[in-house]
Scaffold this active site. Sequence first.
Site, short mmCIF file in Angstrom:
data_model
loop_
_atom_site.label_atom_id
_atom_site.label_comp_id
_atom_site.label_asym_id
_atom_site.label_seq_id
_atom_site.Cartn_x
_atom_site.Cartn_y
_atom_site.Cartn_z
N HIS A 166 -24.68 -34.49 -22.72
CA HIS A 166 -25.67 -35.12 -23.58
C HIS A 166 -27.05 -34.73 -23.07
O HIS A 166 -27.20 -34.27 -21.94
CB HIS A 166 -25.56 -36.66 -23.56
CG HIS A 166 -24.39 -37.20 -24.31
ND1 HIS A 166 -23.12 -37.23 -23.79
CD2 HIS A 166 -24.29 -37.73 -25.56
CE1 HIS A 166 -22.29 -37.78 -24.67
NE2 HIS A 166 -22.98 -38.07 -25.75
N LYS A 170 -29.94 -39.32 -21.26
CA LYS A 170 -28.87 -40.31 -21.45
C LYS A 170 -28.43 -40.87 -20.11
O LYS A 170 -27.97 -40.15 -19.24
CB LYS A 170 -27.67 -39.69 -22.16
CG LYS A 170 -26.53 -40.71 -22.42
CD LYS A 170 -25.45 -40.14 -23.29
CE LYS A 170 -24.30 -41.10 -23.48
NZ LYS A 170 -24.69 -42.38 -24.11
N1 NAI Z 1 -22.79 -45.42 -31.56
C1 NAI Z 1 -23.26 -44.18 -31.71
O1 NAI Z 1 -22.77 -43.39 -32.55
C2 NAI Z 1 -24.42 -43.72 -30.89
C3 NAI Z 1 -24.83 -44.49 -29.84
N2 NAI Z 1 -25.94 -44.14 -29.14
C4 NAI Z 1 -26.40 -45.07 -28.09
O2 NAI Z 1 -27.64 -45.65 -28.50
C5 NAI Z 1 -28.37 -46.03 -27.34
C6 NAI Z 1 -29.79 -45.50 -27.45
O3 NAI Z 1 -29.79 -44.11 -27.33
P1 NAI Z 1 -31.19 -43.32 -27.54
O4 NAI Z 1 -31.82 -43.72 -28.82
O5 NAI Z 1 -30.91 -41.89 -27.28
O6 NAI Z 1 -32.05 -43.92 -26.31
P2 NAI Z 1 -33.65 -43.99 -26.18
O7 NAI Z 1 -33.93 -44.17 -24.74
O8 NAI Z 1 -34.26 -42.84 -26.93
O9 NAI Z 1 -34.06 -45.32 -26.99
C7 NAI Z 1 -33.78 -46.59 -26.47
C8 NAI Z 1 -34.87 -47.52 -27.01
O10 NAI Z 1 -34.49 -48.88 -26.77
C9 NAI Z 1 -35.65 -49.61 -26.40
N3 NAI Z 1 -35.26 -50.80 -25.64
C10 NAI Z 1 -34.91 -50.89 -24.33
N4 NAI Z 1 -34.61 -52.16 -24.01
C11 NAI Z 1 -34.77 -52.90 -25.15
C12 NAI Z 1 -34.58 -54.28 -25.48
N5 NAI Z 1 -34.20 -55.17 -24.56
N6 NAI Z 1 -34.79 -54.68 -26.76
C13 NAI Z 1 -35.19 -53.78 -27.70
N7 NAI Z 1 -35.37 -52.45 -27.46
C14 NAI Z 1 -35.16 -52.03 -26.19
C15 NAI Z 1 -36.48 -48.64 -25.59
O11 NAI Z 1 -37.81 -49.06 -25.61
C16 NAI Z 1 -36.25 -47.33 -26.33
O12 NAI Z 1 -37.24 -47.13 -27.32
C17 NAI Z 1 -27.57 -45.52 -26.15
O13 NAI Z 1 -26.76 -46.55 -25.65
C18 NAI Z 1 -26.67 -44.44 -26.76
O14 NAI Z 1 -25.46 -44.24 -26.05
C19 NAI Z 1 -26.69 -43.02 -29.43
C20 NAI Z 1 -26.28 -42.20 -30.46
C21 NAI Z 1 -25.11 -42.48 -31.25
O1 LIG Z 2 -26.46 -41.25 -26.28
C1 LIG Z 2 -26.10 -40.50 -27.23
O2 LIG Z 2 -26.79 -39.59 -27.75
C2 LIG Z 2 -24.73 -40.74 -27.77
N1 LIG Z 2 -24.08 -41.80 -27.32
C3 LIG Z 2 -22.80 -42.24 -27.81
C4 LIG Z 2 -21.80 -42.30 -26.65
O3 LIG Z 2 -22.25 -42.75 -25.55
O4 LIG Z 2 -20.62 -41.97 -26.87
C5 LIG Z 2 -22.31 -41.43 -29.00
C6 LIG Z 2 -22.68 -39.98 -28.93
O5 LIG Z 2 -22.01 -39.37 -27.87
C7 LIG Z 2 -24.18 -39.83 -28.79
#
Ligand code: NAI
Ligand SMILES: O=C(O)C1=N[C@H](C(=O)O)C[C@H](O)C1
Length: 283
Positions: A166, A170
Amino acid sequence: MAKIDGPPVMVNACTGKMGNAVAEAAVRAGLQLVPFSFTGESEAVAIGNIGVSGIPVELVPPEVRQQALEDVRRDYPGLIIIDYTLPQAVNDNASFYSRNGIPFVMGTTGGDRDQLRADVEASGVYAVIAPQMGKQVVAFQATMQMMADQFPGAFAGYKLEVEESHQRSKVDTSGTAKAIVASFRQLGIHFADNEIQKVRDPMAQVDHMHVPENALQGHAFHTYSLRSPDGSVGFQFQHNVCGREIYAEGSVDAVLFLYQQIQQQTQQRLFSMIDVLRAGAMR
Ligand SMILES: NC(=O)C1=CN([C@@H]2O[C@H](COP(=O)(O)OP(=O)(O)OC[C@H]3O[C@@H](n4cnc5c(N)ncnc54)[C@H](O)[C@@H]3O)[C@@H](O)[C@H]2O)C=CC1
Ligand SMILES: O=C(O)C1=N[C@H](C(=O)O)C[C@H](O)C1
């Protein structure tokens, strides 16, 4: 953009890479975006507000989120929240939404997943919780789970290697990889989550995982390699995603699915993304 029959959507956090992508997808789909977003403290103070598809969204720091949510619920009745924050916020945010009776889609990975499901189940709030929102990857995930359910122990004695690559930012090990590894354990393979190899070095990502250079800031490349005890039989499974569109579109499908369940007042209230696929709830 034509409006569709769906709920107002609040995205926490629009400041995040995934939060911003899903907020744009919600607007593209014709859903009303709530112009407020809970975010990590630093952004709210430093930035104030952020534009999403031309819509100014006010950033709300954690210390005033209760009053802000009460105002939002009054002004945007029937809203559904989409959470893409960080692993350290997962359990507290889910409890906060549940305490306030606000249905939500939890895409954020990490945290205490058993506690997360238990708390949400106990609260009776409607929610979709899934570490993977990309429909085709969820179909692969479901297929591995079905194989494990049908043939438990079928791969006993096999060795497993898991590599997940990733973007460097991440912080956690992929929740998708952990979910699929759980199916491999049901198939009889001894493998702990901490054996999952996190590839975060850009050179290794390009040279070893074959990630395109233009996707280094947003990709998810997973390889699962199986080898029989005597080395004579091998399997390899991969799912490789560039960008975040697949998750953003799947998250909107999850919102529309949850909206339908609420309208129908279904008995089941806690859903996975596999439930969303099984319902055929995809645009
Ligand atoms: N389920 C899925 O298909 C996917 C899941 N994810 C997950 O989404 C999460 C975020 O990933 P990214 O956007 O790449 O991270 P990022 O670091 O770009 O964004 C995270 C955001 O959350 C905010 N944040 C932190 N603590 C907070 C709180 N207590 N309340 C509100 N906002 C808060 C931060 O200020 C930041 O803007 C990760 O856990 C990742 O694994 C990411 C892509 C797909
Ligand atoms: O952090 C990401 O970008 C992603 N997080 C999810 C995971 O932890 O599996 C889904 C995907 O891999 C993208």
